[in-house]
Write a protein that holds these residues in place. Structure first.
Motif, PDB file in Angstrom:
ATOM      1  N   GLU A 159       0.830  -1.206   0.000  1.00 60.04           N
ATOM      2  CA  GLU A 159       0.000   0.000   0.000  1.00 60.04           C
ATOM      3  C   GLU A 159       0.864   1.256   0.000  1.00 60.04           C
ATOM      4  O   GLU A 159       0.613   2.205  -0.750  1.00 60.04           O
ATOM      5  N   ILE A 160       1.914   1.247   0.852  1.00 60.75           N
ATOM      6  CA  ILE A 160       2.823   2.400   0.906  1.00 60.75           C
ATOM      7  C   ILE A 160       3.438   2.628  -0.469  1.00 60.75           C
ATOM      8  O   ILE A 160       3.437   3.754  -1.006  1.00 60.75           O
ATOM      9  N   ALA A 161       3.926   1.548  -1.062  1.00 63.97           N
ATOM     10  CA  ALA A 161       4.570   1.657  -2.366  1.00 63.97           C
ATOM     11  C   ALA A 161       3.601   2.209  -3.407  1.00 63.97           C
ATOM     12  O   ALA A 161       3.950   3.110  -4.185  1.00 63.97           O
ATOM     13  N   ASP A 162       2.375   1.694  -3.364  1.00 65.25           N
ATOM     14  CA  ASP A 162       1.367   2.140  -4.340  1.00 65.25           C
ATOM     15  C   ASP A 162       1.082   3.640  -4.192  1.00 65.25           C
ATOM     16  O   ASP A 162       1.048   4.376  -5.174  1.00 65.25           O
ATOM     17  N   THR A 163       0.903   4.060  -2.948  1.00 66.75           N
ATOM     18  CA  THR A 163       0.600   5.471  -2.704  1.00 66.75           C
ATOM     19  C   THR A 163       1.717   6.358  -3.238  1.00 66.75           C
ATOM     20  O   THR A 163       1.478   7.351  -3.935  1.00 66.75           O
ATOM     21  N   GLU A 164       2.948   5.937  -2.899  1.00 69.74           N
ATOM     22  CA  GLU A 164       4.095   6.750  -3.324  1.00 69.74           C
ATOM     23  C   GLU A 164       4.222   6.774  -4.843  1.00 69.74           C
ATOM     24  O   GLU A 164       4.539   7.793  -5.437  1.00 69.74           O
ATOM     25  N   LEU A 165       3.963   5.638  -5.454  1.00 68.71           N
ATOM     26  CA  LEU A 165       4.059   5.562  -6.905  1.00 68.71           C
ATOM     27  C   LEU A 165       3.044   6.497  -7.556  1.00 68.71           C
ATOM     28  O   LEU A 165       3.377   7.264  -8.466  1.00 68.71           O
ATOM     29  N   GLN A 166       1.811   6.435  -7.054  1.00 64.02           N
ATOM     30  CA  GLN A 166       0.767   7.278  -7.627  1.00 64.02           C
ATOM     31  C   GLN A 166       1.147   8.750  -7.515  1.00 64.02           C
ATOM     32  O   GLN A 166       1.011   9.517  -8.473  1.00 64.02           O
ATOM     33  N   ALA A 167       1.674   9.112  -6.339  1.00 63.91           N
ATOM     34  CA  ALA A 167       2.082  10.490  -6.108  1.00 63.91           C
ATOM     35  C   ALA A 167       3.174  10.887  -7.097  1.00 63.91           C
ATOM     36  O   ALA A 167       3.143  11.961  -7.703  1.00 63.91           O
ATOM     37  N   CYS A 168       4.122   9.996  -7.266  1.00 67.26           N
ATOM     38  CA  CYS A 168       5.259  10.247  -8.159  1.00 67.26           C
ATOM     39  C   CYS A 168       4.784  10.394  -9.604  1.00 67.26           C
ATOM     40  O   CYS A 168       5.165  11.324 -10.313  1.00 67.26           O
ATOM     41  N   PHE A 169       3.925   9.471 -10.026  1.00 68.88           N
ATOM     42  CA  PHE A 169       3.428   9.494 -11.412  1.00 68.88           C
ATOM     43  C   PHE A 169       2.623  10.771 -11.655  1.00 68.88           C
ATOM     44  O   PHE A 169       2.617  11.311 -12.746  1.00 68.88           O
ATOM     45  N   TYR A 170       1.965  11.199 -10.620  1.00 66.05           N
ATOM     46  CA  TYR A 170       1.119  12.391 -10.755  1.00 66.05           C
ATOM     47  C   TYR A 170       1.968  13.612 -11.044  1.00 66.05           C
ATOM     48  O   TYR A 170       1.617  14.473 -11.852  1.00 66.05           O
ATOM     49  N   LYS A 171       3.122  13.655 -10.346  1.00 67.21           N
ATOM     50  CA  LYS A 171       3.978  14.836 -10.453  1.00 67.21           C
ATOM     51  C   LYS A 171       4.766  14.840 -11.756  1.00 67.21           C
ATOM     52  O   LYS A 171       5.051  15.874 -12.318  1.00 67.21           O
ATOM     53  N   THR A 172       5.192  13.712 -12.230  1.00 63.18           N
ATOM     54  CA  THR A 172       6.064  13.657 -13.401  1.00 63.18           C
ATOM     55  C   THR A 172       5.279  13.194 -14.625  1.00 63.18           C
ATOM     56  O   THR A 172       4.225  12.567 -14.515  1.00 63.18           O
ATOM     57  N   ALA A 173       5.853  13.471 -15.767  1.00 68.77           N
ATOM     58  CA  ALA A 173       5.213  13.031 -17.000  1.00 68.77           C
ATOM     59  C   ALA A 173       6.065  11.924 -17.619  1.00 68.77           C
ATOM     60  O   ALA A 173       7.041  12.173 -18.318  1.00 68.77           O
ATOM     61  N   LEU A 174       5.713  10.699 -17.283  1.00 71.87           N
ATOM     62  CA  LEU A 174       6.474   9.549 -17.789  1.00 71.87           C
ATOM     63  C   LEU A 174       5.638   8.797 -18.814  1.00 71.87           C
ATOM     64  O   LEU A 174       4.405   8.825 -18.761  1.00 71.87           O
ATOM     65  N   SER A 175       6.336   8.145 -19.706  1.00 68.56           N
ATOM     66  CA  SER A 175       5.598   7.315 -20.665  1.00 68.56           C
ATOM     67  C   SER A 175       5.063   6.069 -19.940  1.00 68.56           C
ATOM     68  O   SER A 175       5.546   5.711 -18.862  1.00 68.56           O
ATOM     69  N   ASP A 176       4.098   5.422 -20.538  1.00 65.81           N
ATOM     70  CA  ASP A 176       3.514   4.221 -19.928  1.00 65.81           C
ATOM     71  C   ASP A 176       4.578   3.172 -19.647  1.00 65.81           C
ATOM     72  O   ASP A 176       4.575   2.495 -18.620  1.00 65.81           O
ATOM     73  N   GLN A 177       5.480   3.080 -20.613  1.00 64.79           N
ATOM     74  CA  GLN A 177       6.536   2.069 -20.484  1.00 64.79           C
ATOM     75  C   GLN A 177       7.391   2.360 -19.260  1.00 64.79           C
ATOM     76  O   GLN A 177       7.708   1.454 -18.480  1.00 64.79           O
ATOM     77  N   GLN A 178       7.750   3.643 -19.086  1.00 65.60           N
ATOM     78  CA  GLN A 178       8.598   4.020 -17.951  1.00 65.60           C
ATOM     79  C   GLN A 178       7.854   3.778 -16.638  1.00 65.60           C
ATOM     80  O   GLN A 178       8.429   3.267 -15.676  1.00 65.60           O
ATOM     81  N   GLU A 179       6.569   4.162 -16.636  1.00 58.58           N
ATOM     82  CA  GLU A 179       5.787   3.945 -15.409  1.00 58.58           C
ATOM     83  C   GLU A 179       5.751   2.455 -15.041  1.00 58.58           C
ATOM     84  O   GLU A 179       5.933   2.093 -13.889  1.00 58.58           O
ATOM     85  N   ALA A 180       5.555   1.634 -16.051  1.00 59.33           N
ATOM     86  CA  ALA A 180       5.500   0.186 -15.794  1.00 59.33           C
ATOM     87  C   ALA A 180       6.817  -0.315 -15.232  1.00 59.33           C
ATOM     88  O   ALA A 180       6.863  -1.125 -14.303  1.00 59.33           O
ATOM     89  N   ALA A 181       7.916   0.198 -15.777  1.00 59.41           N
ATOM     90  CA  ALA A 181       9.242  -0.242 -15.326  1.00 59.41           C
ATOM     91  C   ALA A 181       9.456   0.142 -13.869  1.00 59.41           C
ATOM     92  O   ALA A 181       9.919  -0.669 -13.055  1.00 59.41           O
ATOM     93  N   ILE A 182       9.081   1.378 -13.540  1.00 57.91           N
ATOM     94  CA  ILE A 182       9.268   1.833 -12.155  1.00 57.91           C
ATOM     95  C   ILE A 182       8.363   1.032 -11.211  1.00 57.91           C
ATOM     96  O   ILE A 182       8.785   0.614 -10.126  1.00 57.91           O
ATOM     97  N   ALA A 183       7.132   0.790 -11.652  1.00 62.21           N
ATOM     98  CA  ALA A 183       6.198   0.045 -10.808  1.00 62.21           C
ATOM     99  C   ALA A 183       6.735  -1.348 -10.498  1.00 62.21           C
ATOM    100  O   ALA A 183       6.726  -1.805  -9.348  1.00 62.21           O
TER     101      ALA A 183
END
Lengths: 280, 470
Positions: free
Chosen positions: B395-419
């Protein structure tokens, strides 16, 4: 190669009869009771596999010789063992009494042992005998023998159980052998089955003689006479049982006497007397 | 310790005395109640092995008392689950407590409860009861249901009695997730022991031995006839067992017709008076004789006549009279099988010996099953904590990820890699603690309860026991 596979069959039968006997022998020993289910399983599967192998061999001989293989001790005893196993498996299917195997499987093994020791021999069957009369006649007679051997097994089971009951102390420890009434009843049914099959076999055989012109036939054949004696022993047993209540122990003894008669008819006559039926 | 041993020398052979002693030595802190620990399975009980009837009857629970006690447990919050077993040979309370620091504390609750409820001094409770905890409890219950703890090893009643006690406790709200599992397993162990060993086979009473012997002689008891000659409790009992095993006709023969009628009524049988004529035995397949006659009543010669008339069908003769009613030579007649009281007793003795030998094997099965069940239970108790920890990290990881994705503009591929990288980090971070926790549980490490507790406290985990999947 084929010889080697036959040796394998022989060994499977040996293992099956040893394990069958073993399962009965340890049935009342608590310490060994742990492994008894395993032993029983090995014995029964061994019997089944051995039977399958033997069936294959008989089919193989049939194909290579071009007629029903019944020319020499090799084929004859193998078929004898096959018939014994078949009847045993049918009885187990109907009654779940595997203990019978402890008595009949050793007999089947000895039959195969004889077969194996003659395995290199073959004999030519006279042309006029190569027909389906041979198949019907010998199959009926051998199945009758097998039924008598099953009756013999039940007779021994009866005597063992009776001895145990009379001995009293350990009467209830062994749960493998069936009750006296069951052994006796099943032995009786086997005897009736055997008598029916033997009668049919003899009738087929005597009809057959009417169709053979080229082979000399005489009625006073040693095999014929001793077969009739065997037949009479079993018919007498059924009669005495029906009219004078000769069941139980007496029936068990008669089954043993009948078994000896069967052996004499099958083996004894060929070895010591000259007969038209002799395997050469 | 030594003084305790001194005062209760007969108890000192068992580890129970240590447990009882420990239970009273450990100071009872209030804190123990506040700490949420592991589930402790404890049992206290008494049986014919350790206590005389005078004590067992004092400790016995009536049905109403069982419900009342379970009610009490539920309200007190000290014990979460309980099953009370009360039979004529044993009284046992099985309980699960999770609000205590250790099993000793849980045991103390039970001791105090029994002492208060039945007005029995703690001293005599100490003397006449046994206490088990956790693995011991499991093993003891398995031994009970396998009837290894019974007076007659292998008897069948106890399984039904435990079942009834368990059902009653479940209905009264006593048994919960853990005891449900435990008792269900105990019943299957009881059945397994009975099917894989012969402890339950072989008659161990004279009347049953007679029935078993009859089954060895006749292929079926259906349609057979039993003749009771003379009257007596034992012969009636034997006849009753035979009838319930299929024997259909009962002949009751007595010197006086009136008495024969009286007994015959019980079996719906045929009464008759006999003198010296044995012809009534022609129809009898089983003969039970127990008269007071001073001389042999059934002799060889007349019976041989009878046997001939009945076409030598099997006859099973049971002579339970002293002096004997049936001439011993009768057993020389073909198809007549004679057992006297001594023979039957010898059969029973030999069966009992057999059961004793089988009991050793049964004990092994029980020990193995108890160990396996205990291990499973441990893992089940650890699982919720592990699950909660994983959940929290994810849950912590998910929350932080969502926050991070919200702030930055990453491609889907990059988001998937980070996730996926984040997931891997979570997994790896948890790998060793989880591994070690499971190892501690599997090795039977006593400290694993503390590990769990530490985890729950350090990470502020909310572990709900009711949803633990027990």
């Amino acid at each position: 190669m084929i010889n080697f596979l036959f040796l394998v069959t022989l060994l499977i039968y040996l293992a099956a009869s040893i394990f069958q006997t073993l399962s009965l022998a340890i049935s009342s020993r608590t310490e060994a009771a742990v492994i008894r289910p395993t032993i029983e399983r090995i014995a029964f599967w061994g019997t089944g596999i051995g039977f399958a192998f033997l069936s294959l061999f008989i089919a193989l001989w049939w194909l290579t010789q071009g007629h029903f293989p019944m020319t020499h001790w090799t084929d004859s005893t193998a078929f004898f063992a096959w018939a014994i196993t078949l009847i045993y498996l049918i009885i187990v299917r109907l009654t779940h009494l595997r203990a019978l195997g402890s008595f009949v499987m050793p007999v089947a093994f000895i039959a195969i042992l004889i077969s194996y020791s003659f395995a290199t021999h073959t004999a030519a069957l006279p042309e006029p005998l190569q027909n389906y009369w041979l198949l019907a006649h010998t199959t009926l007679i051998f199945l009758a023998y097998a039924a008598f051997i099953a009756a013999f097994g039940f007779g021994l089971m009866y005597l063992m159980t009776e001895r145990k009951i009379r001995k009293k102390t350990d009467a209830l420890l062994d749960n493998l052998l069936p009750s006296l009434g069951t052994s006796d009843g099943l032995g009786y049914r086997c005897t009736i089955l055997g008598v029916i099959l033997l009668t049919m076999g003899v009738i087929v055989g005597s009809l057959w003689t009417q169709y053979i012109r080229d082979v000399p036939w005489r009625w006073l054949d040693a095999k014929v006479i001793s077969t009739l004696v065997t037949w009479f022993i079993y018919v007498a047993q059924i009669g005495l049982r029906q009219f004078w209540g000769w069941h139980g122990r007496r029936a068990a003894y008669t089954a043993i006497i009948g078994f000896v008669a069967v052996l004499c008819t099958y083996v004894g006559v060929d070895l010591f007397l000259d007969s038209m039926h002799t395997y050469r | 310790m030594n003084s305790f041993r001194h005062s209760f020398p007969n108890l000192t052979q068992s580890p129970i005395c240590d447990i009882i002693y420990q239970a009273y030595k450990v100071p009872f802190h209030l804190l123990d109640f506040l700490v949420k620990g592991m589930n402790q399975i404890v049992s206290i009980g008494t049986s014919h092995h350790v206590a005389p009837i005078e004590f067992r009857e004092k400790l016995a629970f009536s049905e109403a008392q069982i419900i009342e006690s379970l009610q009490h447990f539920r309200e007190s919050d000290q014990v979460q689950e309980a099953v009370i077993l009360s039979t004529c040979n044993r009284v046992e309370v099985y309980a699960v407590a999770n609000a205590v620091r250790n099993a000793d504390a849980a045991a103390k609750i039970l001791v105090e409860f029994l002492s208060r409820y039945h007005q029995i001094g703690v001293e005599s409770l100490k003397k006449w009861t046994y206490l088990h905890h956790n693995l011991e409890t499991i093993q003891h219950l398995f031994r009970v249901t396998a009837s290894l703890d019974s007076m007659v090893v292998g008897e069948s009643q106890i399984l039904g009695q435990v079942k009834a006690a368990y059902d009653a406790s479940r209905e009264a709200g006593g048994a919960g997730t853990i005891l449900n599992r435990l008792f269900t397993k105990a019943f299957s162990v009881g059945k397994r022991v009975r099917s894989e060993t012969t402890i339950a086979s072989g008659a161990v009473s004279i009347s049953y031995a007679a029935v078993e012997l009859a089954k060895k002689i006749f292929n079926t008891l259906e349609g057979k006839t039993v003749a009771i000659v003379g009257a007596g409790e034992m012969s009636e009992l034997t006849a009753k067992h035979l009838v319930s095993n299929g024997v259909s006709n009962v002949i009751v023969a007595n010197r006086t017709y009136e008495r024969a009628v009286k007994v015959a009524e019980k079996f719906n049988g045929t009464p008759l008076a006999y003198d010296t004529d044995l012809s009534f035995l022609i129809d009898a397949d089983i003969v039970i004789s127990s008269t007071n006659a001073p001389d042999y009543l059934i002799k060889r010669r007349p019976l041989a006549d009878v046997m001939r008339k009945r076409k030598h069908r099997y006859m099973f003769l049971i002579d339970i009279a002293v002096p004997r009613d049936i001439e011993p030579d009768v057993s020389k007649i073909d198809h007549a099988f004679l057992y006297n009281i001594d023979d039957l007793e010898a059969v029973v003795a030999s069966n009992l010996k057999d059961r004793q030998q089988e009991a050793t094997r049964a004990e092994q099965i029980v020990t193995d099953e108890a160990k396996r069940f205990y291990d499973q239970l441990q893992i089940f108790q650890v699982n919720p904590t592990i699950k909660a920890l994983h959940q929290q990290f994810r849950e912590i990881a998910d929350t932080e990820l969502q926050a991070c994705f919200y702030k930055t503009a990453l491609s889907d591929q990059q988001e998937a890699a980070i996730a996926s990288m984040t997931q891997a980090i979570v997994k790896k971070l948890l790998h060793h603690p989880m591994q070690n926790l499971r190892c501690a549980v599997n090795d039977g490490d006593a400290d694993h309860g503390q590990y769990i507790q530490a985890l729950q406290e350090l990470f502020a985990l909310d572990v709900n026991d009711d949803n633990s999947g027990m």
